[in-house]
Write a protein that holds these residues in place. Structure first.
Motif, PDB file in Angstrom:
ATOM      1  N   UNK A  95      36.591  46.714  44.475  1.00 15.33           N
ATOM      2  CA  UNK A  95      38.245  47.239  45.217  1.00 15.33           C
ATOM      3  C   UNK A  95      37.807  46.223  45.902  1.00 15.33           C
ATOM      4  N   UNK A  96      36.904  45.667  46.911  1.00 18.06           N
ATOM      5  CA  UNK A  96      37.667  44.449  47.866  1.00 18.06           C
ATOM      6  C   UNK A  96      37.937  42.714  47.208  1.00 18.06           C
ATOM      7  N   UNK A  97      37.972  43.104  45.487  1.00 11.68           N
ATOM      8  CA  UNK A  97      38.121  41.720  45.495  1.00 11.68           C
ATOM      9  C   UNK A  97      40.043  41.114  45.812  1.00 11.68           C
ATOM     10  N   UNK A  98      39.867  39.983  46.011  1.00 12.38           N
ATOM     11  CA  UNK A  98      41.482  39.772  46.456  1.00 12.38           C
ATOM     12  C   UNK A  98      42.603  40.028  44.825  1.00 12.38           C
ATOM     13  N   UNK A  99      42.953  40.593  44.727  1.00 14.96           N
ATOM     14  CA  UNK A  99      44.146  41.033  43.952  1.00 14.96           C
ATOM     15  C   UNK A  99      45.062  39.990  44.533  1.00 14.96           C
ATOM     16  N   UNK A 100      45.659  39.110  45.586  1.00 12.29           N
ATOM     17  CA  UNK A 100      46.490  38.011  45.962  1.00 12.29           C
ATOM     18  C   UNK A 100      45.892  37.230  47.333  1.00 12.29           C
ATOM     19  N   UNK A 327      44.009  42.504  34.288  1.00  5.98           N
ATOM     20  CA  UNK A 327      42.667  41.942  33.833  1.00  5.98           C
ATOM     21  C   UNK A 327      41.988  41.770  35.315  1.00  5.98           C
ATOM     22  N   UNK A 328      42.695  42.411  36.639  1.00  7.79           N
ATOM     23  CA  UNK A 328      41.412  43.031  38.031  1.00  7.79           C
ATOM     24  C   UNK A 328      41.299  41.324  38.167  1.00  7.79           C
ATOM     25  N   UNK A 329      42.015  40.132  37.949  1.00  2.20           N
ATOM     26  CA  UNK A 329      41.830  38.761  38.737  1.00  2.20           C
ATOM     27  C   UNK A 329      42.452  38.427  39.814  1.00  2.20           C
ATOM     28  N   UNK A 330      41.920  37.306  40.631  1.00  2.00           N
ATOM     29  CA  UNK A 330      42.430  37.049  42.057  1.00  2.00           C
ATOM     30  C   UNK A 330      43.676  36.244  41.636  1.00  2.00           C
ATOM     31  N   UNK A 331      44.571  35.961  41.969  1.00  2.00           N
ATOM     32  CA  UNK A 331      46.276  35.425  42.207  1.00  2.00           C
ATOM     33  C   UNK A 331      46.025  34.200  43.348  1.00  2.00           C
TER      34      UNK A 331
END
Ligand code: WTA
Length: 649
Positions: A95-100, A327-331
């Motif tokens: 939830x608190x991972x950066x998407x962008x 994929x729930x990755x950080x971009x």
């Protein structure tokens, strides 16, 4: 031809570094081959297993229904792209991972977590709903590279509204054409966007496009405030983004949509006529971009991924937005130009955000090569573990430079071949499994069956050049051209019967690695941007002083190819240097700056065959000063040459 000769001579092979393979998702060539075979021999089993990694409201009943040339994938399944890209990660550990991780050109930054993304997407979806938009309606998006661009796309996807993103470099004329073809009810834009320290007047371009009732389908224009520049305003029609979302609920459940519900339309250039509205649907597209992101980029939980493409092109759709977020990755997302304020900007971003995977175009690499190694040398690039390229063939010299200078000799490079139409990467060597050869895109991805054939569809042997075709449907393939199924059939499924015609030339070698040899139709690739020569020609002849024009691509060291336009003028119009510049600017205004010809050559007549076909091959020779023609630099009547060369065409 030099490009082809060049790659023919290239013999270097770079096996995957053992430390990379040890941790990779696919660790050996045998493992790749096994999965690849399964994907072709037992497609039901393979795709069922892969697709079930996504969230489905209702499972599909049938993996594929194929009525050539129409495919339906995951038939009967209900799915939502925004749910998969946002909601799935917005609760729990990510939830608190950066998407962008966003960086504006002037240096302002934002970190958007998955939780925040869900809130923003839901709010904006409620705004669209409030305007009466429903599943199947179309919305055009013309924005700078800010998180709100992705938010707008995902808000549409949440409701089943079909977006068509128009690259911010397009002109008012190009906007009008696309908005009208899609019959968009709403246009989402921004006051402006930053580029090389200047403001691109996006809202003004939209105003021009819509002026005098030119786009009757448009009811509302939503404007995101990015630059604070002065803009025109139409009280009835225009709405600020920040006003629209103020006080709006952040609860907006994602709508369960049919797997085949349209997700987006993206206009791209073809060899003839107007841009084509490539239509992608939901389930198959999402499975394709999800899976290629995961395997081709060997994505891991802690990766920081940076695809430098603008979201206005398909690369941004698939590998900034849908594939990576699924994929729930950080971009990392960077708004501006690579040379602003200097040629160190990209490398400073890699250092600052600790980018681990960088995906960019050969044309950018060649630009950096020209600026010298001192720019990347100023920054710490040790976070990088994998590099990628896309958009055009990469010349081996650029590959080697990218590998050595940017990748520090330790990062594999995935050269990814695909198209707007294919939706997802089609040919690319999995980085932990397959040895890389500079200049080759490598092996087909799971489920992709590429063939090299001659004009009659006969398979070619190793190292015999031919047409690249795909002889099976794949999940992320385009479904049709919006509003023009006839053209879809004619363009892709009729040139050679029963196979998908890519428009690219290719060969494969003894190992089964594919080498792309460029377009075989009248599409030119300038800096990785696809341009139809027919589009530029019809723009030129719409100028009041131009009688006829023929546009061709000529090899260019930096941009891959550049446009050269041969122009005949009307009646007694004087040829002049000013008119040359005027015509170049005219194309810039009508299509977009990236479409401006590098050179305009006035000629008294265009060379044509007896049957009236323009002799493009001859024009290519003239444009490249081919020594076989002698000195043609001052030749005004090229039809003299044409008469001598007619046999050849
Ligand atoms: C070219 C971009 C060689 C090709 C994703 C294709 C490539 C066209 C490569 C599609 C590559 C793309 N090697 N050529 N790795 N990737 N191309 O629709 O000619 O903008 O047909 O999609 O770019 O361009 P498009």
């Amino acid at each position: 031809m030099t490009q082809i000769e060049n790659v023919m001579r290239e013999g270097r092979v770079f096996p995957p570094p053992p430390e990379f393979s040890a941790r990779a998702r696919v660790k050996s060539i045998e493992e790749y081959q096994q999965l690849y075979r399964e994907s072709l021999d037992q497609p039901e089993q393979f795709w069922s297993r892969m697709a079930s990694e996504l969230h489905w409201f209702t499972p599909w009943q049938q993996v594929l229904v194929w009525n050539e040339p129409h495919a339906q994938w995951f038939v009967g399944g209900k799915i939502n792209a925004a749910y998969n890209c946002v909601d799935r990660h917005a609760e729990g550990p990510n939830a608190d991972k950066a998407a962008f991780l966003w960086e504006g050109e002037p240096g302002d930054t934002r970190r958007v977590t998955y939780r925040e993304l869900k809130t923003e997407v839901s709010k904006f979806a409620n705004v669209l709903k409030g305007l009466g938009l429903q599943a199947g309606d179309r919305v055009a998006i013309y924005m700078p590279l800010v998180p709100e661009l992705a938010i707008a796309m995902l808000a549409c996807a949440r409701l089943g509204v079909v977006h068509t993103v128009i690259f911010g470099g397009f002109s008012a004329e190009a906007i009008r054409e696309r908005v009208n073809d899609a019959r968009a009810r709403v246009v989402i834009t921004a006051d402006g966007g930053w580029r090389r320290g200047a403001i691109i007047p996006l809202k003004a371009n939209v105003d021009d496009a819509l002026a005098d009732g030119a786009c009757p389908s448009v009811e509302k224009v939503i404007v995101y405030r990015r630059c604070g520049n002065t803009i025109g305003w139409q009280e009835e029609r225009d709405l600020w983004w920040h006003d629209a979302i103020a006080g709006v609920s952040d609860d907006c459940p994602a709508v369960p949509l049919d797997s085949e519900h349209p997700l987006y339309i993206l206009y791209t250039s073809g060899s003839t006529g107007k841009p084509k509205g490539v239509l992608h649907t939901t389930g198959g597209y999402l499975v394709g971009v999800y899976l290629t992101s995961k395997y081709v980029f060997d994505l891991r939980e802690d990766d920081i991924f940076w695809c430098t493409a603008d979201i206005g092109w398909v690369t941004g759709h698939s590998y900034v937005v849908y594939g990576l977020l699924a994929n729930g990755a950080t971009n990392v997302m960077y708004e501006g130009a690579p040379q602003h304020p200097d040629f160190g900007r990209w490398w400073s971003i890699v250092e600052k955000y600790k980018v681990s995977i960088l995906y960019t175009a050969p044309t950018a690499i060649r630009t950096f090569i020209r600026q010298g190694e001192s720019w990347p040398a100023k920054y710490d690039l040790s976070s990088l573990r994998l590099l990628g390229t896309v958009g055009e063939p990469i010349n081996p010299e650029a590959w080697i430079w990218y590998h050595r200078v940017i990748g520090g000799g330790r990062c594999p490079i995935v050269d990814t071949w695909w198209q707007t139409e294919t939706g997802a990467i089609m040919i690319a060597s999995l980085p932990g499994a397959v040895p890389q050869k500079p200049g080759s895109a490598g092996r087909p991805f799971f489920g992709v069956s590429p063939k090299v054939v001659d004009r009659d569809g006969n398979p070619q042997g190793p190292n015999q050049g031919g047409f690249l075709v795909i002889d099976r449907p794949w999940p992320s393939m385009l479904r049709t051209l919006f509003g023009d199924d006839e053209r879809y059939r004619a363009q892709y499924w009729s040139q050679i019967p029963h196979v998908y015609f890519t428009g690219d030339g290719a060969r494969y070698d003894e190992d089964g690695d594919f080498w792309l040899m460029g377009r075989i139709d009248d599409v030119v690739n300038v800096s990785g941007h696809r341009l139809g020569t027919a589009e530029v020609e019809s723009t030129l002849v719409s100028h009041p002083l131009v009688a006829e024009s023929a546009v061709i691509g000529r090899p260019d060291e930096i941009t891959g190819e550049a446009l050269v336009a041969f122009v005949t003028l009307k009646g007694n119009v004087e040829k002049s240097a000013e008119l040359r510049l005027e015509l170049i600017e005219f194309v810039g205004e009508q299509i977009g700056k990236f479409a401006r010809p590098q050179e305009i050559r006035f000629t008294d007549a265009l060379p044509k065959t007896r049957s009236g076909k323009i002799m493009r091959r001859l024009l290519r020779k003239v444009a490249t000063n081919d020594p076989s023609l002698g000195d043609t630099t001052t030749l005004e009547d090229i039809s003299v040459l044409a008469r001598l060369q007619e046999e050849e065409e």
